[in-house]
Scaffold this motif. Structure first.
Motif, PDB file in Angstrom:
ATOM      1  N   TYR A 141     -26.210  -4.384-109.702  1.00  0.00           N
ATOM      2  CA  TYR A 141     -26.482  -5.120-108.459  1.00  0.00           C
ATOM      3  C   TYR A 141     -27.967  -5.423-108.279  1.00  0.00           C
ATOM      4  N   GLY A 142     -28.763  -5.188-109.301  1.00  0.00           N
ATOM      5  CA  GLY A 142     -30.185  -5.501-109.237  1.00  0.00           C
ATOM      6  C   GLY A 142     -31.076  -4.359-108.780  1.00  0.00           C
ATOM      7  N   ALA A 143     -30.515  -3.166-108.689  1.00  0.00           N
ATOM      8  CA  ALA A 143     -31.327  -2.006-108.309  1.00  0.00           C
ATOM      9  C   ALA A 143     -32.213  -1.592-109.477  1.00  0.00           C
ATOM     10  N   SER A 144     -33.339  -0.983-109.138  1.00  0.00           N
ATOM     11  CA  SER A 144     -34.214  -0.423-110.172  1.00  0.00           C
ATOM     12  C   SER A 144     -34.953   0.772-109.582  1.00  0.00           C
ATOM     13  N   ALA A 145     -35.311   1.698-110.438  1.00  0.00           N
ATOM     14  CA  ALA A 145     -36.104   2.859-110.023  1.00  0.00           C
ATOM     15  C   ALA A 145     -36.935   3.327-111.198  1.00  0.00           C
ATOM     16  N   THR A 146     -38.201   3.534-110.945  1.00  0.00           N
ATOM     17  CA  THR A 146     -39.102   4.107-111.933  1.00  0.00           C
ATOM     18  C   THR A 146     -39.789   5.300-111.276  1.00  0.00           C
ATOM     19  N   ILE A 147     -39.605   6.458-111.871  1.00  0.00           N
ATOM     20  CA  ILE A 147     -40.176   7.698-111.335  1.00  0.00           C
ATOM     21  C   ILE A 147     -41.067   8.287-112.417  1.00  0.00           C
ATOM     22  N   LYS A 148     -42.335   8.461-112.103  1.00  0.00           N
ATOM     23  CA  LYS A 148     -43.283   9.024-113.063  1.00  0.00           C
ATOM     24  C   LYS A 148     -43.612  10.454-112.639  1.00  0.00           C
ATOM     25  N   ILE A 149     -43.251  11.392-113.470  1.00  0.00           N
ATOM     26  CA  ILE A 149     -43.541  12.800-113.212  1.00  0.00           C
ATOM     27  C   ILE A 149     -44.900  13.102-113.827  1.00  0.00           C
ATOM     28  N   PHE A 154     -45.077  11.949-104.252  1.00  0.00           N
ATOM     29  CA  PHE A 154     -44.661  13.267-103.773  1.00  0.00           C
ATOM     30  C   PHE A 154     -45.436  14.342-104.516  1.00  0.00           C
ATOM     31  N   GLU A 155     -45.666  15.418-103.834  1.00  0.00           N
ATOM     32  CA  GLU A 155     -46.249  16.624-104.409  1.00  0.00           C
ATOM     33  C   GLU A 155     -45.688  17.776-103.587  1.00  0.00           C
ATOM     34  N   VAL A 156     -44.798  18.562-104.197  1.00  0.00           N
ATOM     35  CA  VAL A 156     -44.071  19.574-103.442  1.00  0.00           C
ATOM     36  C   VAL A 156     -43.915  20.883-104.218  1.00  0.00           C
ATOM     37  N   SER A 157     -43.790  21.946-103.444  1.00  0.00           N
ATOM     38  CA  SER A 157     -43.351  23.205-104.038  1.00  0.00           C
ATOM     39  C   SER A 157     -41.846  23.128-104.187  1.00  0.00           C
ATOM     40  N   LEU A 158     -41.291  23.862-105.145  1.00  0.00           N
ATOM     41  CA  LEU A 158     -39.858  23.746-105.419  1.00  0.00           C
ATOM     42  C   LEU A 158     -39.097  25.025-105.095  1.00  0.00           C
ATOM     43  N   THR A 200     -35.353   9.974-100.362  1.00  0.00           N
ATOM     44  CA  THR A 200     -34.969  10.908-101.422  1.00  0.00           C
ATOM     45  C   THR A 200     -35.260  10.325-102.795  1.00  0.00           C
ATOM     46  N   VAL A 201     -35.648  11.203-103.712  1.00  0.00           N
ATOM     47  CA  VAL A 201     -35.899  10.859-105.111  1.00  0.00           C
ATOM     48  C   VAL A 201     -35.173  11.899-105.957  1.00  0.00           C
ATOM     49  N   ASN A 202     -34.443  11.431-106.961  1.00  0.00           N
ATOM     50  CA  ASN A 202     -33.668  12.327-107.828  1.00  0.00           C
ATOM     51  C   ASN A 202     -34.001  12.035-109.289  1.00  0.00           C
ATOM     52  N   VAL A 203     -34.324  13.087-110.039  1.00  0.00           N
ATOM     53  CA  VAL A 203     -34.666  12.936-111.454  1.00  0.00           C
ATOM     54  C   VAL A 203     -33.810  13.896-112.277  1.00  0.00           C
ATOM     55  N   ALA A 204     -33.262  13.395-113.385  1.00  0.00           N
ATOM     56  CA  ALA A 204     -32.482  14.225-114.305  1.00  0.00           C
ATOM     57  C   ALA A 204     -33.322  14.538-115.539  1.00  0.00           C
ATOM     58  N   PHE A 205     -33.334  15.817-115.924  1.00  0.00           N
ATOM     59  CA  PHE A 205     -34.077  16.260-117.103  1.00  0.00           C
ATOM     60  C   PHE A 205     -33.084  16.645-118.199  1.00  0.00           C
ATOM     61  N   PRO A 206     -32.953  15.813-119.238  1.00  0.00           N
ATOM     62  CA  PRO A 206     -32.025  16.133-120.331  1.00  0.00           C
ATOM     63  C   PRO A 206     -32.397  17.447-121.020  1.00  0.00           C
ATOM     64  N   ASN A 207     -31.393  18.151-121.460  1.00  0.00           N
ATOM     65  CA  ASN A 207     -31.559  19.427-122.162  1.00  0.00           C
ATOM     66  C   ASN A 207     -32.341  20.457-121.351  1.00  0.00           C
ATOM     67  N   LYS A 208     -32.353  20.276-120.031  1.00  0.00           N
ATOM     68  CA  LYS A 208     -33.027  21.199-119.111  1.00  0.00           C
ATOM     69  C   LYS A 208     -34.508  21.376-119.424  1.00  0.00           C
ATOM     70  N   GLN A 209     -35.125  20.355-120.031  1.00  0.00           N
ATOM     71  CA  GLN A 209     -36.537  20.428-120.364  1.00  0.00           C
ATOM     72  C   GLN A 209     -37.349  19.711-119.295  1.00  0.00           C
ATOM     73  N   LEU A 210     -38.094  20.467-118.528  1.00  0.00           N
ATOM     74  CA  LEU A 210     -38.934  19.891-117.477  1.00  0.00           C
ATOM     75  C   LEU A 210     -40.150  19.262-118.137  1.00  0.00           C
ATOM     76  N   LYS A 211     -40.157  17.938-118.228  1.00  0.00           N
ATOM     77  CA  LYS A 211     -41.234  17.237-118.924  1.00  0.00           C
ATOM     78  C   LYS A 211     -41.851  16.176-118.040  1.00  0.00           C
ATOM     79  N   THR A 212     -43.157  15.999-118.204  1.00  0.00           N
ATOM     80  CA  THR A 212     -43.820  14.869-117.557  1.00  0.00           C
ATOM     81  C   THR A 212     -43.374  13.605-118.278  1.00  0.00           C
ATOM     82  N   LYS A 223     -45.018  16.962-109.041  1.00  0.00           N
ATOM     83  CA  LYS A 223     -45.877  15.896-108.523  1.00  0.00           C
ATOM     84  C   LYS A 223     -45.531  14.622-109.267  1.00  0.00           C
ATOM     85  N   GLY A 224     -45.410  13.508-108.504  1.00  0.00           N
ATOM     86  CA  GLY A 224     -45.102  12.253-109.168  1.00  0.00           C
ATOM     87  C   GLY A 224     -45.219  11.049-108.269  1.00  0.00           C
TER      88      GLY A 224
END
Length: 173
Positions: free
Chosen positions: A123-131, A164-168, A79-91, A140-141
């Motif tokens: 605890y040393g976790a990291s995540a980088t998600i590029k949209i 990932f590349e998916v329909s939503l 699973t991958v989860n991304v939050a978009f501030p101000n509801k702006q879907l941005k790359t 797609k990202g």
């Protein structure tokens, strides 16, 4: 007597019509088209079932959430989860932060209910998600990071080459 002889034919015609109609299946119709994969400590994992790309516009009035998840052939969950501030879907690049937004997770088996996730920076976790591209219908990202065991924070796994590349499916208030 003509009615008695036409009733069987009418019954057969109605039965054929009813069986020819495709009924909506909540499990089959609520999934996405596309692909998702990643390397976990160098091992390639590819989603082959229950791929779902969801865009949630319901969390609150200032945030939209993209959740892409699915299972491998042997029932490992990605699973991958991304939050978009101000509801702006941005790359762009979204990283795990202190608010626990922008996360990656993996479970070897759902029945274990214990997995690894990139949720806690402390605890040393990291995540980088590029949209790379995003709309209300497709995303797609790529993603990478370090996942920490849910119980024993000394155990870690490295995610690389995630894609990932998916329909939503969009969910709104």
């Amino acid at each position: 007597m003509k009615i008695a002889s036409t009733l069987p034919a009418l019954g057969i015609a109605v039965a054929l019509c009813l069986t020819a109609c495709k009924k909506k299946d909540i499990f089959e119709d609520n999934h996405s088209q596309g692909t998702m994969s990643m390397k976990l400590d160098g091992q390639v994992l590819t989603v082959s079932k229950q791929l779902t790309g969801s865009l949630y516009d319901t969390a609150n009035d200032v945030m939209s959430h993209l959740i892409v998840s699915g299972m491998t052939e042997d029932n490992q969950l990605l699973t991958v989860n991304v939050a978009f501030p101000n509801k702006q879907l941005k790359t762009g690049t979204y990283e795990l932060n202190t608010f626990r937004y922008n996360t990656i997770g993996w479970m070897q088996r759902l029945s274990d209910a214990i997995g690894y996730s990139a949720v806690d920076l402390e605890y040393g976790a990291s995540a980088t998600i590029k949209i790379e591209s995003i709309s209300e219908t497709k995303a797609k990202g790529t993603f990478s990071g370090v996942l920490v065991h849910d119980v024993d924070e000394t155990k870690k796994k490295v995610v690389s080459e995630g894609r990932f590349e998916v329909s939503l499916i969009k969910y709104t208030k």
